[in-house]
Design a protein around this motif. Sequence first.
Motif, short mmCIF file in Angstrom:
data_model
loop_
_atom_site.label_atom_id
_atom_site.label_comp_id
_atom_site.label_asym_id
_atom_site.label_seq_id
_atom_site.Cartn_x
_atom_site.Cartn_y
_atom_site.Cartn_z
N GLY A 163 0.80 -1.22 0.00
CA GLY A 163 0.00 0.00 0.00
C GLY A 163 0.83 1.26 0.00
O GLY A 163 0.29 2.37 -0.15
N LEU A 165 3.40 4.26 -1.17
CA LEU A 165 3.34 5.06 -2.39
C LEU A 165 4.71 5.55 -2.82
O LEU A 165 5.45 6.15 -2.04
N ARG A 223 1.50 2.62 -6.53
CA ARG A 223 1.18 2.02 -5.24
C ARG A 223 1.80 0.63 -5.14
O ARG A 223 1.72 -0.18 -6.08
#
Length: 230
Positions: A163, A165, A223
């Motif tokens: 998750g 970035l 992501r």
Amino acid sequence: MSPSPVPPVAPVQSFKLRRGRMGVVRQEALAEHLGRYEVRADTDLDPVALFGNDHPVVLEIGSGMGDATLAMALAAPEVNVVAAEVHTPGIGALLQGVVEHGVTNVRLLEADGRTFLTERVAPGSLAGVRVYFPDPWPKARHHKRRLVGPDFVALVADRLAPGGLLHCATDWEPYAEQMVEVVAANPAFTLDPDRSRPAWRPLTRFERRGLALGHVVNDVLARRTATPRP
């Protein structure tokens, strides 16, 4: 710490060292306050020891004069930021802002952020990596010096939690195309097709100069997936 194996990052310097002046106020800020906010380049990243909490941590590689870094930290106090910059005037400018605004979620690393990421950051420990307006090295013979290449993207994928970035921005369109290509080729990432600047990323000083010259800015966001794409 034993980082998991990733393709080695080429030992090529991806930035140019530039001299810059510092005013008295920034010099005093460095002398008086750096010890409180400093991240040691020779020490493994320990977020709880560094920030005193377990909030998500983002590494920004090349924070420049720190104006965008400071604005984003103020807007998101629940996110801890390690700002890596090799130019002392930039460290001084950001530190001055941190002290003046009483910011508690920023720490400063005066070192090569890529080296720190390679040697001192545990796998799966970061919520994000930011690379805003890295040196584009426009000449073809210098492209190997660009920071955002396949090996770097693989390294970031290893250090990000699921998750997490990866957020890059550049005003050099050929470099943006390279960023998109290498990120899209890594199965650990899902690439956002939108290349416009997200509202939560403020304009940087460097970016404003580029826009004034007619440059097109691309934001490349990807992501980290929990399961790599086939």
